[in-house]
Write an enzyme that holds these catalytic residues in place. Structure first.
Site, PDB file in Angstrom:
ATOM      1  N   LYS A 126       0.831  -1.205   0.000  1.00 63.10           N
ATOM      2  CA  LYS A 126       0.000   0.000   0.000  1.00 63.10           C
ATOM      3  C   LYS A 126       0.867   1.257   0.000  1.00 63.10           C
ATOM      4  O   LYS A 126       0.599   2.213  -0.724  1.00 63.10           O
ATOM      5  CB  LYS A 126      -0.921   0.006   1.224  1.00 63.10           C
ATOM      6  CG  LYS A 126      -1.732  -1.270   1.446  1.00 63.10           C
ATOM      7  CD  LYS A 126      -2.734  -1.515   0.362  1.00 63.10           C
ATOM      8  CE  LYS A 126      -3.712  -2.628   0.713  1.00 63.10           C
ATOM      9  NZ  LYS A 126      -3.110  -3.960   0.882  1.00 63.10           N
ATOM     10  N   LYS A 161      -8.331   1.273   4.103  1.00 62.59           N
ATOM     11  CA  LYS A 161      -7.697  -0.039   4.008  1.00 62.59           C
ATOM     12  C   LYS A 161      -6.708  -0.230   5.147  1.00 62.59           C
ATOM     13  O   LYS A 161      -6.058   0.717   5.578  1.00 62.59           O
ATOM     14  CB  LYS A 161      -6.893  -0.182   2.703  1.00 62.59           C
ATOM     15  CG  LYS A 161      -7.592   0.102   1.412  1.00 62.59           C
ATOM     16  CD  LYS A 161      -6.581  -0.029   0.278  1.00 62.59           C
ATOM     17  CE  LYS A 161      -7.171   0.353  -1.071  1.00 62.59           C
ATOM     18  NZ  LYS A 161      -6.153   0.251  -2.148  1.00 62.59           N
ATOM     19  N   ARG A 216      -5.113  -5.152 -13.000  1.00 63.05           N
ATOM     20  CA  ARG A 216      -3.842  -5.713 -12.562  1.00 63.05           C
ATOM     21  C   ARG A 216      -2.892  -5.729 -13.760  1.00 63.05           C
ATOM     22  O   ARG A 216      -3.136  -6.411 -14.760  1.00 63.05           O
ATOM     23  CB  ARG A 216      -4.044  -7.124 -12.007  1.00 63.05           C
ATOM     24  CG  ARG A 216      -2.774  -7.931 -11.802  1.00 63.05           C
ATOM     25  CD  ARG A 216      -1.779  -7.317 -10.826  1.00 63.05           C
ATOM     26  NE  ARG A 216      -2.338  -7.033  -9.528  1.00 63.05           N
ATOM     27  CZ  ARG A 216      -2.479  -7.915  -8.548  1.00 63.05           C
ATOM     28  NH1 ARG A 216      -2.106  -9.172  -8.747  1.00 63.05           N
ATOM     29  NH2 ARG A 216      -2.980  -7.546  -7.374  1.00 63.05           N
ATOM     30  N   ARG A 231     -10.417  -6.440 -12.977  1.00 64.34           N
ATOM     31  CA  ARG A 231     -11.226  -7.211 -12.029  1.00 64.34           C
ATOM     32  C   ARG A 231     -12.445  -6.365 -11.681  1.00 64.34           C
ATOM     33  O   ARG A 231     -12.355  -5.375 -10.952  1.00 64.34           O
ATOM     34  CB  ARG A 231     -10.381  -7.559 -10.814  1.00 64.34           C
ATOM     35  CG  ARG A 231      -9.218  -8.481 -11.183  1.00 64.34           C
ATOM     36  CD  ARG A 231      -8.094  -8.454 -10.209  1.00 64.34           C
ATOM     37  NE  ARG A 231      -7.499  -7.121 -10.095  1.00 64.34           N
ATOM     38  CZ  ARG A 231      -6.591  -6.796  -9.176  1.00 64.34           C
ATOM     39  NH1 ARG A 231      -6.189  -7.689  -8.293  1.00 64.34           N
ATOM     40  NH2 ARG A 231      -6.102  -5.574  -9.139  1.00 64.34           N
ATOM     41  N   ARG A 239     -15.727  -3.815  -4.357  1.00 63.95           N
ATOM     42  CA  ARG A 239     -14.377  -4.335  -4.518  1.00 63.95           C
ATOM     43  C   ARG A 239     -14.288  -5.211  -5.768  1.00 63.95           C
ATOM     44  O   ARG A 239     -15.150  -6.046  -6.004  1.00 63.95           O
ATOM     45  CB  ARG A 239     -13.966  -5.148  -3.292  1.00 63.95           C
ATOM     46  CG  ARG A 239     -13.914  -4.361  -2.007  1.00 63.95           C
ATOM     47  CD  ARG A 239     -13.735  -5.265  -0.815  1.00 63.95           C
ATOM     48  NE  ARG A 239     -14.853  -6.192  -0.651  1.00 63.95           N
ATOM     49  CZ  ARG A 239     -14.899  -7.166   0.241  1.00 63.95           C
ATOM     50  NH1 ARG A 239     -13.869  -7.346   1.054  1.00 63.95           N
ATOM     51  NH2 ARG A 239     -15.961  -7.955   0.325  1.00 63.95           N
ATOM     52  N   ASP A 279      -1.675  -2.278  -9.404  1.00 63.77           N
ATOM     53  CA  ASP A 279      -3.129  -2.138  -9.413  1.00 63.77           C
ATOM     54  C   ASP A 279      -3.464  -0.716  -9.831  1.00 63.77           C
ATOM     55  O   ASP A 279      -2.989   0.259  -9.221  1.00 63.77           O
ATOM     56  CB  ASP A 279      -3.704  -2.436  -8.028  1.00 63.77           C
ATOM     57  CG  ASP A 279      -3.667  -3.917  -7.697  1.00 63.77           C
ATOM     58  OD1 ASP A 279      -3.346  -4.719  -8.598  1.00 63.77           O
ATOM     59  OD2 ASP A 279      -3.959  -4.279  -6.544  1.00 63.77           O
ATOM     60  N   GLU A 287      -1.970   0.390  -5.808  1.00 61.72           N
ATOM     61  CA  GLU A 287      -1.120  -0.501  -5.035  1.00 61.72           C
ATOM     62  C   GLU A 287      -0.018  -1.053  -5.935  1.00 61.72           C
ATOM     63  O   GLU A 287      -0.167  -1.113  -7.158  1.00 61.72           O
ATOM     64  CB  GLU A 287      -1.906  -1.681  -4.443  1.00 61.72           C
ATOM     65  CG  GLU A 287      -2.934  -1.300  -3.400  1.00 61.72           C
ATOM     66  CD  GLU A 287      -3.597  -2.510  -2.767  1.00 61.72           C
ATOM     67  OE1 GLU A 287      -3.066  -3.624  -2.918  1.00 61.72           O
ATOM     68  OE2 GLU A 287      -4.649  -2.334  -2.132  1.00 61.72           O
ATOM     69  N   ASN A 289       1.976  -4.585  -5.872  1.00 63.69           N
ATOM     70  CA  ASN A 289       2.023  -5.901  -5.242  1.00 63.69           C
ATOM     71  C   ASN A 289       3.353  -6.567  -5.535  1.00 63.69           C
ATOM     72  O   ASN A 289       3.694  -6.831  -6.688  1.00 63.69           O
ATOM     73  CB  ASN A 289       0.877  -6.760  -5.763  1.00 63.69           C
ATOM     74  CG  ASN A 289      -0.475  -6.196  -5.375  1.00 63.69           C
ATOM     75  OD1 ASN A 289      -1.025  -6.531  -4.342  1.00 63.69           O
ATOM     76  ND2 ASN A 289      -1.009  -5.306  -6.208  1.00 63.69           N
TER      77      ASN A 289
END
Length: 325
Positions: A126, A161, A216, A231, A239, A279, A287, A289
């Site tokens: 994050k 979050k 993604r 997504r 979400r 993301d 984000e 990842n």
């Protein structure tokens, strides 16, 4: 070149074969003739300063009913392994950090660890995105409930979050004046809703384009895969995470997507982050990842790609370079 490839992951017997990126990597490594080894978080040790692991030989199959076979586990010096794939899912807690320190000892002895252990510690998924302010929406990270309420009032609608979650867990969407805001803050801050909590919480201005999907973007050694997996939230769910019921739809990268990658890629390379998932919602990076990015199998299936093959091209080049050095 035949390599010994070990994977540190969550229990392989519990994965979803059609979606698991670690399995995609293992299938590709096996296809190339590399030998596979498997171990879990409890299997690491340091013996007089040397990294050891209780590992088992592994073979894998793309079969949802019978996808792996493990040999008998035994203790082995990790310095005898060529490549370690660090694929343990978050949270990045104290035990994860200790494991990364053991793997760093192996790395110093010439083992290729993907991703770099120090970067796994340093790059919170994050917080790391905040190093690229030109790419993000207004964001606040704080323990102070009053400050988080002020941020919510300023922007009207935000997403809250935890810093150590994954798969959409613990994420809240809230509007200014919502009577549930105090309860959300109590949960996330692990403290009172009117003062300072014990846990940092991140607040981001809500991005309405989430309805078109949380994209993604996979990046291999600084180069993006040309397609992203959007997504898309389903029903009343905001979400988009696949683990939260989102639907995955592949689409080509936009010019903005590619620009975001150019902003981030030099730092990824500098930190030894070979396989990363960005993301992106709308035009904004949300984000980065680094622990166990996913979506390889979905993109491979939709576009006839071999993303794990691209990754192993890079890994093999790194190992070859290390041996030459």
């Amino acid at each position: 070149m035949t390599l010994s490839v070990a994977v540190l992951m969550d229990p392989i017997g519990a994965i979803k074969v059609a979606k698991d990126t670690s399995l995609a990597m293992l299938l590709e490594a096996q296809r190339r003739g590399h030998t596979l080894h498997y171990f879990e978080q409890g299997d690491l040790a340091l013996r007089d300063g040397a990294p050891w692991a209780r590992i088992a030989t592994l073979s894998v199959r793309d079969d949802p009913k019978n996808w792996y076979t493990l040999g008998e586990a035994h203790w082995q010096d990790l310095r005898e392994i060529d490549v370690v794939l660090m694929r343990k899912d978050p949270p990045v807690d104290a035990q994860f950090i200790y494991d990364s320190m053991v793997l760093e000892v192996a790395q110093r002895s010439g083992v290729a660890v993907v991703n770099d252990p120090q970067s796994l510690r340093d790059c919170n998924e994050k917080l790391f995105a905040l190093q690229f302010p030109q790419c993000i929406v207004p964001t606040l990270v704080a323990r102070d409930a009053t400050e988080l309420r002020r941020f919510t009032a300023e922007h009207g609608e935000v997403v809250l979050k935890p810093l150590d979650g994954m798969g959409g867990r613990g994420i809240f969407r809230v509007k200014a004046g919502d009577s549930n805001l105090n309860s959300m803050l109590e949960t996330l801050l692990a403290g009172g809703a009117h003062g300072e909590g014990r846990q940092l919480t991140i607040a981001q201005k809500y991005i309405p384009e989430i309805t078109a999907g949380d994209k993604r973007i996979l990046v291999i050694d600084g180069e993006p895969v040309p397609y992203a997996l959007a997504r898309i939230p389903q029903g009343n769910e905001f979400r988009g995470n696949l683990a939260a019921g989102g639907r995955g739809e592949g689409l080509p990268l936009s010019e903005r997507d590619r620009w975001i990658v150019t902003q981030v890629a030099p730092e990824l390379r500098r930190r030894g982050l070979l396989f990363v998932g960005l993301d992106v919602i709308g035009d904004y990076l949300t984000e980065i990842n680094v622990t166990s990015p996913t979506c390889v199998r979905e993109l491979d299936a939709q576009f006839g790609l071999n993303i794990a093959g691209q990754l192993f091209d890079v890994i093999e080049q790194r190992v070859s370079g290390n041996r030459a050095a």
